[in-house]
Design a protein around this motif. Structure first.
Motif, PDB file in Angstrom:
ATOM      1  N   GLN A   1       0.825  -1.209   0.000  1.00  0.00           N
ATOM      2  CA  GLN A   1       0.000   0.000   0.000  1.00  0.00           C
ATOM      3  C   GLN A   1       0.857   1.256   0.000  1.00  0.00           C
ATOM      4  N   PHE A   2       1.921   1.233   0.773  1.00  0.00           N
ATOM      5  CA  PHE A   2       2.851   2.370   0.815  1.00  0.00           C
ATOM      6  C   PHE A   2       3.442   2.631  -0.561  1.00  0.00           C
ATOM      7  N   ASN A   3       3.893   1.578  -1.229  1.00  0.00           N
ATOM      8  CA  ASN A   3       4.463   1.729  -2.569  1.00  0.00           C
ATOM      9  C   ASN A   3       3.430   2.259  -3.559  1.00  0.00           C
ATOM     10  N   ASP A   4       2.212   1.738  -3.468  1.00  0.00           N
ATOM     11  CA  ASP A   4       1.156   2.171  -4.393  1.00  0.00           C
ATOM     12  C   ASP A   4       0.799   3.634  -4.178  1.00  0.00           C
TER      13      ASP A   4
ATOM     14  N   THR B   1       8.556  -9.369  -2.148  1.00  0.00           N
ATOM     15  CA  THR B   1       7.727  -8.172  -2.304  1.00  0.00           C
ATOM     16  C   THR B   1       8.573  -6.917  -2.439  1.00  0.00           C
ATOM     17  N   ALA B   2       9.553  -6.767  -1.539  1.00  0.00           N
ATOM     18  CA  ALA B   2      10.366  -5.553  -1.518  1.00  0.00           C
ATOM     19  C   ALA B   2      11.319  -5.484  -2.702  1.00  0.00           C
ATOM     20  N   LEU B   3      12.039  -6.561  -2.948  1.00  0.00           N
ATOM     21  CA  LEU B   3      13.034  -6.536  -4.022  1.00  0.00           C
ATOM     22  C   LEU B   3      12.371  -6.464  -5.396  1.00  0.00           C
TER      23      LEU B   3
ATOM     24  N   VAL C   1      11.618  -2.827  -6.069  1.00  0.00           N
ATOM     25  CA  VAL C   1      12.809  -2.056  -6.455  1.00  0.00           C
ATOM     26  C   VAL C   1      13.169  -2.320  -7.916  1.00  0.00           C
ATOM     27  N   VAL C   2      13.168  -3.602  -8.304  1.00  0.00           N
ATOM     28  CA  VAL C   2      13.501  -3.955  -9.691  1.00  0.00           C
ATOM     29  C   VAL C   2      12.467  -3.388 -10.648  1.00  0.00           C
ATOM     30  N   ARG C   3      11.200  -3.513 -10.279  1.00  0.00           N
ATOM     31  CA  ARG C   3      10.120  -3.004 -11.133  1.00  0.00           C
ATOM     32  C   ARG C   3      10.195  -1.483 -11.265  1.00  0.00           C
ATOM     33  N   ALA C   4      10.484  -0.793 -10.164  1.00  0.00           N
ATOM     34  CA  ALA C   4      10.575   0.668 -10.196  1.00  0.00           C
ATOM     35  C   ALA C   4      11.718   1.130 -11.100  1.00  0.00           C
ATOM     36  N   LEU C   5      12.863   0.480 -10.983  1.00  0.00           N
ATOM     37  CA  LEU C   5      13.999   0.835 -11.831  1.00  0.00           C
ATOM     38  C   LEU C   5      13.707   0.538 -13.296  1.00  0.00           C
ATOM     39  N   ARG C   6      13.008  -0.565 -13.553  1.00  0.00           N
ATOM     40  CA  ARG C   6      12.664  -0.904 -14.939  1.00  0.00           C
ATOM     41  C   ARG C   6      11.705   0.126 -15.538  1.00  0.00           C
TER      42      ARG C   6
END
Length: 423
Positions: free
Chosen positions: A6-9, A344-346, A349-354
């Motif tokens: 939820q925080f990421n979203d 979930t966390a990693l 991070v990978v998705r955000a960088l992509r």
């Protein structure tokens, strides 16, 4: 895990919403470009204004002559354009080289007040104190620039429309020197085409970008000089214009070429100063810009500038750090819970960088396609360096984090490139 998702979203949606207007800018610019960028001619010749071209140079003897030569070659009456150079804390032959090239030269030695803002303030005050130096506006350049021969005439025409400040089309004379200089170039071309151009067309404030800009004599006298001394004095001035309601326009026919850093060490130092300067501007002007969004003379200009100086890159870094911290902190938990949290966390991070890479690549691709004929480099280098543009931009993430804690001082960038660009 649910909390982390939820925080990421929430952060992702928030960033998308507040910067959605820049997607509109891009689409608007593409649409206007496809229909033809030129405005209708009025058929009336604008009045000719008297300008002073001013250059603050520190140890720039290798390039200052080329800039002055390009200013001397302007398609504009020489009697209406004076050229001033401030040799600022120089230890080389900058002053002599500028005099020999035909500029009026001042010299300043003040190691206590270092930076372009202090140098500009010194020179503006000298000119205001001179009864012989009366100008309608000032054209500000960096020593490494080359100015297109139609620059002053184009600026004069747009200035005649009533703008207080103007920015120009900033190109680079060394796009092909390295992937770093190419990345800088793409960024500034993108700023011109997909930020300042739609801003101008939509009637909101543009932003000046360090060099190749015009500021009216009225603004200088109202300020009693140049009271902008932060590490990014250009962004500080742009924020001040938004707060005060001063109009910043964009003149796409006024073309200036400048030299970009070619190595990561030099680039890192320069962008560290920029990042720190953005924090300074946000700290000093953030509250006033926010208030201007609701009560100012140019409300959307205040919002646009607030989003420009907001530490959103830092926020992205913090979100990634939070995810990594959560991943490692759960390593002591039961195996299944630890694995789920790490995944979930990693994966975030990978998705955000992509996603970040894809978005930046798209911006770079659109910029290179639209500006292809204007980029002074071989086609192979335009294509070869394009995929590295997002990498260059992503390196802002560690810079943004380090700049938050590191003391940063203004240091000059040494320029030596004398490039043969068509002006």
């Amino acid at each position: 895990m649910r909390f982390l998702e939820q925080f990421n979203d929430i952060v992702g949606i928030m960033l998308f919403v507040v910067y959605l207007y820049q997607i509109f800018y891009t689409l608007y610019a593409l649409a206007r470009t496809s229909m033809g960028k030129k405005e209708q001619e009025t058929g009336e010749e604008p009045p000719l204004h008297r300008f002073a071209a001013i250059v603050c140079a520190r140890n720039e003897e290798h390039v200052i002559g080329e800039l002055i030569a390009s200013l001397k070659a302007q398609d504009y009456p020489a009697s209406l354009l004076d050229i001033y150079v401030l040799a600022d804390n120089c230890t080389d032959g900058t002053a002599q080289a500028a005099r020999e090239a035909g500029a009026i030269v001042y010299e300043r030695a003040d190691t206590a007040h270092v930076g372009k803002g202090y140098a500009l303030d010194y020179l503006f005050k000298r000119l205001m104190a001179s009864s012989a130096a009366q100008y309608d506006a000032y054209l500000v350049f960096d020593a490494d620039n080359i100015v297109h021969k139609g620059f002053v005439r184009a600026m004069n025409a747009t200035f005649s429309q009533g703008y207080d400040v103007l920015t120009s089309y900033r190109n680079s004379k060394n796009f092909g020197s390295s992937w770093i200089s190419a990345s800088y170039s793409i960024w500034f071309l993108r700023e011109a085409r997909f930020l300042n151009y739609p801003r101008m067309m939509l009637g909101t404030n543009c932003a000046i970008s360090g060099t190749g800009f015009l500021v009216s004599d009225r603004i200088i006298r109202e300020n009693q000089g140049w009271p902008y001394f932060l590490l990014t004095e250009d962004i500080e001035f742009s924020a001040s214009c938004a707060v005060h309601g001063w109009r910043i326009g964009y003149c796409e026919d006024a073309i200036v070429y400048d030299e970009q850093p070619v190595g990561m060490r030099q680039s890192w130092r320069q962008r560290m100063r920029w990042a720190k300067g953005f924090y300074q501007v946000n700290a000093r002007y953030g509250t006033r810009l926010l208030g201007g969004c609701f009560t100012g003379k140019r409300r959307f200009s205040c919002y646009d500038m607030l989003m420009t100086v907001a530490p959103c890159m830092l926020l992205s870094v913090i979100v990634m750090i939070v995810n990594l911290f959560m991943a490692f902190s759960f390593l002591t938990q039961p195996y299944l819970m630890a694995v789920l949290m790490c995944v979930t966390a990693l994966s975030y991070v990978v998705r955000a960088l992509r996603y970040m890479y894809m978005i930046l690549f798209l911006y770079g691709l659109l910029t290179v396609i639209v500006e292809w004929p204007n980029i002074p480099a071989k086609p192979i280098k335009k294509v070869m360096y394009l995929p590295l543009f997002p990498v260059f931009m992503i390196t802002y993430m560690p810079i943004a984090l380090v700049a938050l804690f590191k003391r940063v001082e203004w240091k000059p960038i040494r320029h030596t490139s004398v490039e043969n660009v068509k002006v």
